[in-house]
Motif scaffolding. Structure first.
Motif, short mmCIF file in Angstrom:
data_model
loop_
_atom_site.label_atom_id
_atom_site.label_comp_id
_atom_site.label_asym_id
_atom_site.label_seq_id
_atom_site.Cartn_x
_atom_site.Cartn_y
_atom_site.Cartn_z
N ARG A 1 -1.12 1.97 -13.33
CA ARG A 1 -1.77 3.07 -12.62
C ARG A 1 -2.70 3.85 -13.55
O ARG A 1 -2.58 3.82 -14.77
CB ARG A 1 -0.73 4.04 -12.07
CG ARG A 1 0.14 3.52 -10.94
CD ARG A 1 1.10 4.59 -10.49
NE ARG A 1 1.99 4.16 -9.41
CZ ARG A 1 2.24 4.88 -8.32
NH1 ARG A 1 1.68 6.05 -8.17
NH2 ARG A 1 3.06 4.43 -7.40
N TYR B 1 -7.90 -7.24 -6.49
CA TYR B 1 -6.86 -7.09 -5.47
C TYR B 1 -6.99 -8.18 -4.41
O TYR B 1 -8.09 -8.50 -3.95
CB TYR B 1 -6.97 -5.73 -4.79
CG TYR B 1 -6.13 -5.59 -3.54
CD1 TYR B 1 -4.79 -5.22 -3.62
CD2 TYR B 1 -6.67 -5.84 -2.27
CE1 TYR B 1 -4.01 -5.10 -2.48
CE2 TYR B 1 -5.90 -5.73 -1.13
CZ TYR B 1 -4.57 -5.37 -1.23
OH TYR B 1 -3.81 -5.26 -0.10
N ASP C 1 -4.85 -7.38 -13.31
CA ASP C 1 -5.48 -6.36 -14.15
C ASP C 1 -6.06 -6.99 -15.40
O ASP C 1 -5.42 -7.85 -16.04
CB ASP C 1 -4.46 -5.30 -14.55
CG ASP C 1 -4.03 -4.42 -13.37
OD1 ASP C 1 -4.83 -4.29 -12.42
OD2 ASP C 1 -2.91 -3.89 -13.41
N VAL D 1 -2.33 -12.92 -5.33
CA VAL D 1 -3.54 -12.77 -6.13
C VAL D 1 -3.55 -13.75 -7.30
O VAL D 1 -4.62 -14.17 -7.77
CB VAL D 1 -3.68 -11.32 -6.63
CG1 VAL D 1 -2.63 -11.00 -7.69
CG2 VAL D 1 -5.07 -11.05 -7.15
N TYR E 1 -1.50 5.24 -3.98
CA TYR E 1 -1.37 5.32 -5.44
C TYR E 1 -1.83 6.66 -6.02
O TYR E 1 -1.60 6.94 -7.18
CB TYR E 1 -2.17 4.18 -6.09
CG TYR E 1 -1.54 2.82 -5.92
CD1 TYR E 1 -0.53 2.39 -6.77
CD2 TYR E 1 -1.96 1.97 -4.91
CE1 TYR E 1 0.04 1.14 -6.61
CE2 TYR E 1 -1.38 0.72 -4.73
CZ TYR E 1 -0.38 0.30 -5.59
OH TYR E 1 0.19 -0.94 -5.43
N SER F 1 0.31 -8.13 -11.84
CA SER F 1 1.24 -7.06 -11.51
C SER F 1 1.59 -7.17 -10.04
O SER F 1 0.80 -6.79 -9.16
CB SER F 1 0.61 -5.70 -11.82
OG SER F 1 1.50 -4.66 -11.49
N SER G 1 -9.70 -4.33 -12.07
CA SER G 1 -8.58 -4.72 -11.22
C SER G 1 -9.08 -5.55 -10.04
O SER G 1 -10.01 -5.16 -9.35
CB SER G 1 -7.84 -3.48 -10.69
OG SER G 1 -7.27 -2.75 -11.75
N ASP H 1 6.58 -0.57 -4.81
CA ASP H 1 5.15 -0.63 -5.09
C ASP H 1 4.38 0.33 -4.19
O ASP H 1 4.50 0.29 -2.97
CB ASP H 1 4.61 -2.05 -4.89
CG ASP H 1 5.00 -2.97 -6.03
OD1 ASP H 1 5.38 -2.46 -7.09
OD2 ASP H 1 4.90 -4.20 -5.86
N ILE I 1 -5.57 3.38 -1.62
CA ILE I 1 -5.59 3.66 -3.06
C ILE I 1 -5.46 5.15 -3.33
O ILE I 1 -4.74 5.58 -4.23
CB ILE I 1 -6.91 3.12 -3.69
CG1 ILE I 1 -7.00 1.60 -3.56
CG2 ILE I 1 -7.00 3.53 -5.16
CD1 ILE I 1 -5.86 0.87 -4.21
N TRP J 1 -2.09 -7.54 -7.43
CA TRP J 1 -3.01 -7.04 -8.44
C TRP J 1 -3.12 -7.96 -9.65
O TRP J 1 -2.12 -8.44 -10.18
CB TRP J 1 -2.56 -5.66 -8.93
CG TRP J 1 -2.61 -4.60 -7.90
CD1 TRP J 1 -1.55 -4.07 -7.21
CD2 TRP J 1 -3.77 -3.92 -7.40
NE1 TRP J 1 -1.98 -3.11 -6.33
CE2 TRP J 1 -3.34 -3.00 -6.42
CE3 TRP J 1 -5.13 -4.01 -7.70
CZ2 TRP J 1 -4.22 -2.16 -5.75
CZ3 TRP J 1 -6.01 -3.18 -7.02
CH2 TRP J 1 -5.55 -2.27 -6.06
#
Length: 260
Positions: free
Chosen positions: A45, A151, A182, A156, A128, A176, A149, A16, A124, A180
């Motif tokens: 993503r 976080y 989403d 979460v 990412y 996810s 999203s 991740d 981020i 996360w």
């Protein structure tokens, strides 16, 4: 014959938040493409992030980003599914009222954040590799929205449970990993995006192979006969898949692609 391969990224191809693929994967994808087999990177993503991680072959693959809200290829959006603005604004306000949650709102090309936590923003951007814009107030952003999203640094799923309960009938909500949650428009998921590509290219589920590890990959599993859960996948994903590959750190996806 296999004609389409789709793979999740985080937790499936890499750990991740990592951005370095085994270079042999690029070569293998090109070899498969020479045989008429298409490849799609399917991820929560942003498309910019997908393009950067697949930079050596970015013109040769499909991007399924934001869990299927954006489907495209190099520099070109093919399908875009937006969320109604009032729903986005309401959820932003609700998430603000909860403790220890960060919220990001995704447009087609930019992720908007209002947090003042620069460590989070840097993670981020550098982790990412998202295109991020820091704003004073998310409710004042004028753009199309394709994903919200939420976080939390861990668990979460429980920390944002109240949001899931309130919006489950208005948004497609998926977990996810541990960090996360989403939220996309109803009907949006990686499986629906795979189906769009299949229909455009006249490819059957029986000619499709998929790889994943998290709950947001299950619909994608259901859209392919050759569905693989990698070794470190959640139990629910292993149950949904027909086959199992090695773990991400052991190049499970690459090992299967070599067999083709």
């Amino acid at each position: 014959m296999i004609k389409l391969i789709a793979s999740d990224i985080d937790g499936t191809l890499v750990r991740d938040g990592e951005n370095t693929l085994n270079p042999e994967l690029y070569d293998e994808i090109l070899r498969l493409r020479a045989k008429g087999i298409q490849f799609a990177a399917a991820s929560g993503r942003q498309w910019h992030s997908i393009e950067r991680i697949f930079d050596p072959i970015k013109e040769k693959i499909f991007y399924i980003s934001d869990n299927g809200a954006y489907v495209g290829c190099h520099g070109r959006n093919l399908f875009l599914t937006t969320i109604e603005r009032p729903v986005v604004m309401e959820m932003v306000k609700d998430a603000r009222a909860m403790e220890n949650l960060e919220i990001m709102v995704s447009g087609p090309d930019v992720v908007y954040v209002e947090t003042k936590d620069m460590d989070f923003i840097n993670w981020i951007v550098e982790g990412y590799r998202f295109e991020v814009k820091q704003v004073e107030d998310l409710t004042q952003v004028e753009d199309q929205f394709i994903k919200i999203s939420i976080y939390h640094k861990d668990d979460v799923e429980n920390q944002a449970r109240a949001l899931r309960e309130k919006y489950r009938d208005r948004l497609k909500i998926t977990i996810s990993g541990n960090m996360w949650m989403d939220c996309m428009a109803q009907g949006v998921n990686k499986g629906a995006a795979i189906r769009q590509i299949q229909e455009c290219l006249e490819i059957l589920p029986e000619e499709t192979m998929t790889f994943g590890d998290q709950l947001n990959d299950i619909e994608m599993m259901n859209q392919a006969y050759y569905s693989y859960a990698i070794g470190n996948a959640r139990p629910e994903v292993k149950e949904a898949a027909r086959f199992q590959a090695d773990t991400n750190v052991n190049d499970g996806v690459l090992k299967v692609l070599r067999l083709l």
